[in-house]
Design an enzyme around this catalytic site. Structure first.
Site, PDB file in Angstrom:
ATOM      1  N   CYS A  26     -13.199  11.241   9.644  1.00 63.20           N
ATOM      2  CA  CYS A  26     -14.087  10.242   8.917  1.00 63.20           C
ATOM      3  C   CYS A  26     -13.433   9.319   9.209  1.00 63.20           C
ATOM      4  O   CYS A  26     -13.547   8.414   9.721  1.00 63.20           O
ATOM      5  CB  CYS A  26     -14.208  10.683   7.606  1.00 63.20           C
ATOM      6  SG  CYS A  26     -15.705   9.732   6.842  1.00 63.20           S
ATOM      7  N   HIS A  65     -16.413  16.977   6.885  1.00 64.37           N
ATOM      8  CA  HIS A  65     -15.092  17.206   6.149  1.00 64.37           C
ATOM      9  C   HIS A  65     -14.309  18.507   5.965  1.00 64.37           C
ATOM     10  O   HIS A  65     -14.650  18.926   4.965  1.00 64.37           O
ATOM     11  CB  HIS A  65     -15.106  16.680   5.140  1.00 64.37           C
ATOM     12  CG  HIS A  65     -15.195  14.646   5.102  1.00 64.37           C
ATOM     13  ND1 HIS A  65     -13.764  13.925   4.407  1.00 64.37           N
ATOM     14  CD2 HIS A  65     -15.903  13.560   5.044  1.00 64.37           C
ATOM     15  CE1 HIS A  65     -14.321  12.577   4.347  1.00 64.37           C
ATOM     16  NE2 HIS A  65     -15.308  12.194   4.725  1.00 64.37           N
ATOM     17  N   GLU A 104     -11.187  19.504   5.435  1.00 65.23           N
ATOM     18  CA  GLU A 104     -10.515  19.605   3.923  1.00 65.23           C
ATOM     19  C   GLU A 104     -11.404  20.222   3.099  1.00 65.23           C
ATOM     20  O   GLU A 104     -10.452  20.202   2.022  1.00 65.23           O
ATOM     21  CB  GLU A 104      -9.369  18.849   4.302  1.00 65.23           C
ATOM     22  CG  GLU A 104      -9.671  17.589   3.523  1.00 65.23           C
ATOM     23  CD  GLU A 104     -11.051  16.194   4.051  1.00 65.23           C
ATOM     24  OE1 GLU A 104     -11.039  17.186   5.112  1.00 65.23           O
ATOM     25  OE2 GLU A 104     -11.461  15.093   4.268  1.00 65.23           O
TER      26      GLU A 104
END
Lengths: 90, 231
Positions: free
Chosen positions: B93, B202, B204
């Site tokens: 991002c 994302h 994560e």
């Protein structure tokens, strides 16, 4: 002090959804006849006089590496003279 | 590669002023079996880490352009040098935006074409499995991870887009609808060497079922850690 103005605009081929949103709002505000809006950025750099060619070249480098992303934006660098700074016709 | 005392691969996570997802990125590294190392934007060296994650967020308030000011942080100097020398770097991002601003990756991220901030679970297709961050996936595998951005539209000139396609450097493509107007549905790309990867979604945030929609994102971090062990 002298003022150097850097104008940054999205390249023509890059979509500008912010400009489009502004344009779409215009009829609601009673403004007709605006066929397109592009939104950009203007930087005013206050620099020590005189603005030498060397100083302008460095500002050009600054604009190219930092103020503009030349992948998507074009920029211009110009020295603003005292008259136009006061709003008089150039 | 530099081994740590614990024997775990050390993956640095940079915190810029305004970073949001550095904590989650560190946790993802830990869950994948690595040792997360917090890096500060003013660090002048990378503390012997083996790889680096540039996390999501709004570095420097997204002022000027997303990632434009972070790109000139002190920590970026050794990072650029080591990335060019082959160190694995993942930009997520805002981290992807920093990688594009620093020209480690081509192109740029612009305002979503519909102007809305997008926050949803997003399906992606993995199109490259030989990068430092994607070796634990299979070619064509579809994964679902969160996506959340306002300026995630990937743009580059036609010549660059053609070159990315021809060189197989599109790593992820959006599936089931393009969320932000990205050219050719591109969600993530890599550099020529395959050690630097950037993407808007994302991974994560998708590393454990308690908090994520899937655990599909874990493979990024296990991929990098395997590369470090075998390097």
């Amino acid at each position: 002090m002298a003022r150097v103005v850097v104008d940054v605009m999205l390249k023509p081929e890059i979509l500008d959804p912010q400009g489009q949103a502004v344009q779409r709002a215009l009829p609601r505000l009673g403004f007709e006849g605006v066929d397109g809006v592009r939104q950009g950025k203007r930087f005013e750099l206050e620099v020590a006089e005189p603005v030498t060619d060397d100083a302008l070249a460095r500002i050009h480098d600054l604009a190219e590496t930092f103020l503009a992303n030349t992948v998507i934006e074009n920029f211009t660098v110009r020295v603003e003279d005292a008259e136009s700074a006061q709003g008089a016709p150039a | 590669m530099t081994g740590s005392a614990s024997g775990l691969g050390r993956i640095g996570v940079v915190t810029f002023p305004g970073s949001l997802d550095d904590g989650d990125a560190q946790r993802a590294v830990r869950l994948a079996g690595g040792e997360p190392v917090a890096l500060w934007h003013r660090d002048k060296n990378l503390h012997q880490v083996d790889a680096v994650v540039l996390p999501g967020g709004f570095s420097y308030g997204d002022y000027l352009r997303c990632g434009a000011i972070a790109r000139f942080s002190p920590v970026m100097e050794p990072l650029l040098e080591q990335a060019r020398a082959g160190m694995p770097v993942l930009g997520i991002c805002n981290g992807f935006q920093v990688l594009c601003e620093s020209h480690l990756l081509p192109g740029a991220l612009t305002r979503n074409d519909h102007l809305h901030f997008v926050c949803r679970d997003q399906k992606l297709r993995v199109e490259r499995t030989d990068t430092a961050w994607t070796s634990d996936y299979t070619h064509g595998q579809e994964i679902t991870v969160p996506l959340k951005n306002g300026e995630g539209g990937y743009v580059a000139d036609e010549h660059t887009l053609d070159a990315l396609e021809a060189e197989g450097r599109v790593v992820f493509r959006y599936v089931g609808g393009n969320p932000n107007g990205s050219r050719r549905d591109i969600a993530g790309i890599t550099n020529e060497a395959g050690n630097v990867v950037g993407l808007m979604p994302h991974p994560e945030h998708a590393v454990e079922t308690l908090t994520g929609p899937t655990t599909d994102g874990l493979g990024f971090f296990t991929s990098a850690l395997k590369r470090l062990v075998t390097a």
